[in-house]
Scaffold this motif. Structure first.
Motif, PDB file in Angstrom:
ATOM      1  N   VAL A 177       0.867  -1.178   0.000  1.00  0.00           N
ATOM      2  CA  VAL A 177       0.000   0.000   0.000  1.00  0.00           C
ATOM      3  C   VAL A 177       0.899   1.221   0.000  1.00  0.00           C
ATOM      4  O   VAL A 177       1.662   1.443   0.947  1.00  0.00           O
ATOM      5  CB  VAL A 177      -0.942   0.016   1.217  1.00  0.00           C
ATOM      6  CG1 VAL A 177      -1.809   1.277   1.202  1.00  0.00           C
ATOM      7  CG2 VAL A 177      -1.813  -1.224   1.224  1.00  0.00           C
ATOM      8  N   ASN A 179       1.745   5.496  -1.308  1.00  0.00           N
ATOM      9  CA  ASN A 179       1.192   6.831  -1.508  1.00  0.00           C
ATOM     10  C   ASN A 179       1.556   7.286  -2.909  1.00  0.00           C
ATOM     11  O   ASN A 179       2.731   7.478  -3.223  1.00  0.00           O
ATOM     12  CB  ASN A 179       1.749   7.800  -0.462  1.00  0.00           C
ATOM     13  CG  ASN A 179       0.994   9.128  -0.472  1.00  0.00           C
ATOM     14  OD1 ASN A 179       0.581   9.602  -1.518  1.00  0.00           O
ATOM     15  ND2 ASN A 179       0.829   9.721   0.691  1.00  0.00           N
ATOM     16  N   LYS A 184      -3.740   6.717  -1.229  1.00  0.00           N
ATOM     17  CA  LYS A 184      -3.250   5.375  -0.950  1.00  0.00           C
ATOM     18  C   LYS A 184      -3.639   4.451  -2.102  1.00  0.00           C
ATOM     19  O   LYS A 184      -4.806   4.390  -2.488  1.00  0.00           O
ATOM     20  CB  LYS A 184      -3.827   4.858   0.360  1.00  0.00           C
ATOM     21  CG  LYS A 184      -3.233   5.529   1.597  1.00  0.00           C
ATOM     22  CD  LYS A 184      -3.718   4.882   2.877  1.00  0.00           C
ATOM     23  CE  LYS A 184      -3.058   5.527   4.086  1.00  0.00           C
ATOM     24  NZ  LYS A 184      -3.509   4.893   5.355  1.00  0.00           N
TER      25      LYS A 184
END
Length: 240
Positions: A177, A179, A184
Motif C-alpha cells: 500500500v 502513496n 493510498k
C-alpha cells in the motif's frame, strides 16, 4: 471492482501528469518501449490496461488491422474514447477477467498495469494461449526495486534532499500500500525472478529486457535528475 482510477480525487491528480496531458512523447520509457514493438501492419493487437488508449492509437497508426483495449476504469475508457481512434474497440474489463480466446492476437501489450496483478503466472498462461504462433507479449511493469519498499519513496535529509532509495522486503512478494499522487494505492510486488522465470515457465522466449531510463531531453524537467538515481520501470519483450 474498486480501483483508484475511478476515484475523482485520484483521477484528477492523474489527469495532470505530463503523460496524461501530452501522451507518449511525455512518457520517460517511450523512447525505449517504442523500439520493442513488432511490425503491426495488418496485425491484431490486444492492450491490457489500456488507460487513455495511447498505445491503442499508436498501433492503429502503425497499420494494425484490429485493436482491443481493456481497462477496469470507466474514467480511463471515457478519456480514451474522447481521444478518437476510429476502429479501436474499448472494453470495460479487468486483465484477469478477459476470456483470452485461443490464438486470437498477434501482439499483447501492457503498460504500467501488471504491478496491480497479484497472480502474474496465470496472466502469462492466458496471454500465451491467446497469442498466435510467433506472437509477441510486450509489457512495461514497475521495477521490483521500486515496488519492494513499503513507502516507495526516498529517504530524505533534514533539508528535504533525497539521499537514497530504500529496498526492503525484496524477497517477500505481495501487496504494497503506497502513496501515489496523494492517495493510498494498492500495488503488487514481484521479484525479478518471478517476472522473468514465470514467462519462461509458460513457454515464452524472452527477447529483450530493458530498464527504463528517461532520455536526455527530459533531464531538465523538475525532479528528473532524481528519477535517474533508481530504476522505476522494467520493459520486457517475449515471443511465443
Amino acid at each position: 471492482m474498486y480501483n483508484e482510477y475511478d476515484d475523482p480525487k485520484f483521477f484528477g491528480q492523474y489527469a495532470q501528469m505530463p503523460r496524461s496531458r501530452q501522451g507518449l512523447s511525455a512518457a520517460g520509457e517511450w523512447s525505449q518501449l517504442k523500439g520493442l514493438f513488432p511490425d503491426m501492419r495488418g496485425r491484431s493487437v490486444l492492450d491490457l490496461g489500456c488507460g487513455y488508449g495511447w498505445h491503442c492509437r499508436y498501433a492503429l497508426e502503425q497499420g494494425a488491422a484490429r485493436v482491443l483495449g481493456l481497462d477496469i476504469s470507466e474514467n480511463m475508457l471515457d478519456e480514451a474514447g474522447k481521444r478518437g481512434g476510429e476502429g479501436i474497440e474499448y472494453r470495460l474489463c479487468g486483465i484477469e477477467d478477459y476470456e483470452y480466446p485461443q490464438e486470437e492476437w498477434d501482439l499483447a501489450v501492457s503498460n504500467l498495469a501488471l504491478h496491480y496483478i497479484g497472480d502474474l503466472d496465470t496472466v502469462y498462461e492466458k496471454v500465451y494461449r491467446t497469442l498466435r504462433p510467433k506472437g509477441v507479449f510486450l509489457f512495461n511493469i514497475e521495477h521490483p526495486v521500486f515496488t519492494a519498499g513499503v513507502g516507495q519513496d526516498w529517504i530524505y535529509s533534514p533539508k528535504g534532499e533525497p539521499l537514497y532509495w530504500p529496498v526492503d522486503g525484496y524477497f517477500t512478494p505481495g501487496e504494497r500500500v503506497t502513496n501515489f499522487l496523494g492517495c493510498k494505492v494498492k500495488k503488487q510486488h514481484h521479484t525479478l525472478t518471478q517476472i522473468l522465470n514465470c514467462l519462461i515457465g509458460r513457454g515464452f522466449r524472452i527477447t529483450a529486457v530493458e530498464e527504463a531510463k528517461p532520455p536526455e531531453e527530459m533531464l531538465s524537467e523538475p525532479g528528473m535528475r532524481d528519477e535517474l538515481r533508481r530504476p522505476m520501470m522494467l520493459l520486457v519483450r517475449a515471443e511465443k
